[in-house]
Design a protein around this motif. Sequence first.
Motif, PDB file in Angstrom:
ATOM      1  N   ASN A 278      -2.031   6.282 -38.538  1.00 46.01           N
ATOM      2  CA  ASN A 278      -1.654   6.534 -37.150  1.00 46.01           C
ATOM      3  C   ASN A 278      -1.617   5.208 -36.407  1.00 46.01           C
ATOM      4  O   ASN A 278      -2.660   4.659 -36.041  1.00 46.01           O
ATOM      5  N   ALA A 279      -0.437   4.674 -36.163  1.00 45.61           N
ATOM      6  CA  ALA A 279      -0.291   3.345 -35.556  1.00 45.61           C
ATOM      7  C   ALA A 279      -0.872   3.291 -34.148  1.00 45.61           C
ATOM      8  O   ALA A 279      -1.089   2.195 -33.622  1.00 45.61           O
ATOM      9  N   LYS A 280      -1.121   4.450 -33.550  1.00 42.38           N
ATOM     10  CA  LYS A 280      -1.683   4.481 -32.194  1.00 42.38           C
ATOM     11  C   LYS A 280      -3.202   4.717 -32.202  1.00 42.38           C
ATOM     12  O   LYS A 280      -3.811   4.823 -31.141  1.00 42.38           O
ATOM     13  N   TYR A 281      -3.800   4.803 -33.358  1.00 43.03           N
ATOM     14  CA  TYR A 281      -5.233   5.040 -33.444  1.00 43.03           C
ATOM     15  C   TYR A 281      -5.973   3.882 -32.786  1.00 43.03           C
ATOM     16  O   TYR A 281      -5.729   2.719 -33.092  1.00 43.03           O
ATOM     17  N   ASP A 282      -6.902   4.193 -31.866  1.00 40.20           N
ATOM     18  CA  ASP A 282      -7.490   3.116 -31.075  1.00 40.20           C
ATOM     19  C   ASP A 282      -8.540   2.322 -31.830  1.00 40.20           C
ATOM     20  O   ASP A 282      -9.089   1.345 -31.294  1.00 40.20           O
ATOM     21  N   GLY A 283      -8.811   2.707 -33.087  1.00 44.21           N
ATOM     22  CA  GLY A 283      -9.725   1.909 -33.896  1.00 44.21           C
ATOM     23  C   GLY A 283      -9.064   0.739 -34.591  1.00 44.21           C
ATOM     24  O   GLY A 283      -9.743  -0.089 -35.207  1.00 44.21           O
ATOM     25  N   LEU A 284      -7.734   0.643 -34.491  1.00 44.31           N
ATOM     26  CA  LEU A 284      -7.005  -0.446 -35.140  1.00 44.31           C
ATOM     27  C   LEU A 284      -7.095  -1.716 -34.306  1.00 44.31           C
ATOM     28  O   LEU A 284      -6.990  -1.681 -33.082  1.00 44.31           O
ATOM     29  N   ASP A 285      -7.265  -2.830 -34.996  1.00 40.40           N
ATOM     30  CA  ASP A 285      -7.496  -4.092 -34.292  1.00 40.40           C
ATOM     31  C   ASP A 285      -6.895  -5.253 -35.086  1.00 40.40           C
ATOM     32  O   ASP A 285      -6.424  -5.074 -36.224  1.00 40.40           O
ATOM     33  N   ASN A 286      -6.936  -6.432 -34.498  1.00 38.76           N
ATOM     34  CA  ASN A 286      -6.523  -7.682 -35.151  1.00 38.76           C
ATOM     35  C   ASN A 286      -5.060  -7.679 -35.587  1.00 38.76           C
ATOM     36  O   ASN A 286      -4.713  -8.262 -36.612  1.00 38.76           O
ATOM     37  N   TRP A 287      -4.228  -7.041 -34.776  1.00 36.60           N
ATOM     38  CA  TRP A 287      -2.795  -6.993 -35.094  1.00 36.60           C
ATOM     39  C   TRP A 287      -2.212  -8.395 -35.197  1.00 36.60           C
ATOM     40  O   TRP A 287      -2.529  -9.271 -34.385  1.00 36.60           O
ATOM     41  N   GLY A 288      -1.348  -8.592 -36.187  1.00 37.42           N
ATOM     42  CA  GLY A 288      -0.616  -9.842 -36.303  1.00 37.42           C
ATOM     43  C   GLY A 288       0.678  -9.781 -35.519  1.00 37.42           C
ATOM     44  O   GLY A 288       0.972  -8.798 -34.831  1.00 37.42           O
TER      45      GLY A 288
END
Length: 129
Positions: free
Chosen positions: A110-120
Amino acid sequence: SQFVESGGDLVQPGGSLRLTCVASGFTLTGFGVGWYRQAPGKEREGVSCISGVTEIKRNADSVGNRFIISRDNAKNMVYLQMNDLKPEDTGVYYCALLRRGVYSGKNCLNAKYDGLDNWGEGTLVTVPL
């Protein structure tokens, strides 16, 4: 601290490409990591994910078993081997770390999941018609 993606190129339909993601300024050991893409005019979508400890992999239905994600914790790197590329695979490809929340293939894709971080900043893959 963010991922640095590379390896994007123009490739003919049916061809293969290998993308690389390097974690800069942080460790990816123990964390799930995903590859995502954004096509022109479309929302960002999850493509492939790998869990942190057991390295269980999950792909989006759109790529099936054409794409293979892998990781090398010692090198702090994640890879995406893309085979049998199609024009609909065109887009900017990104990496992200599932740093917060509970890891699951569903959450990670889920690209909108708020646990995702450190995007390049992404790397461009173009597969012409």
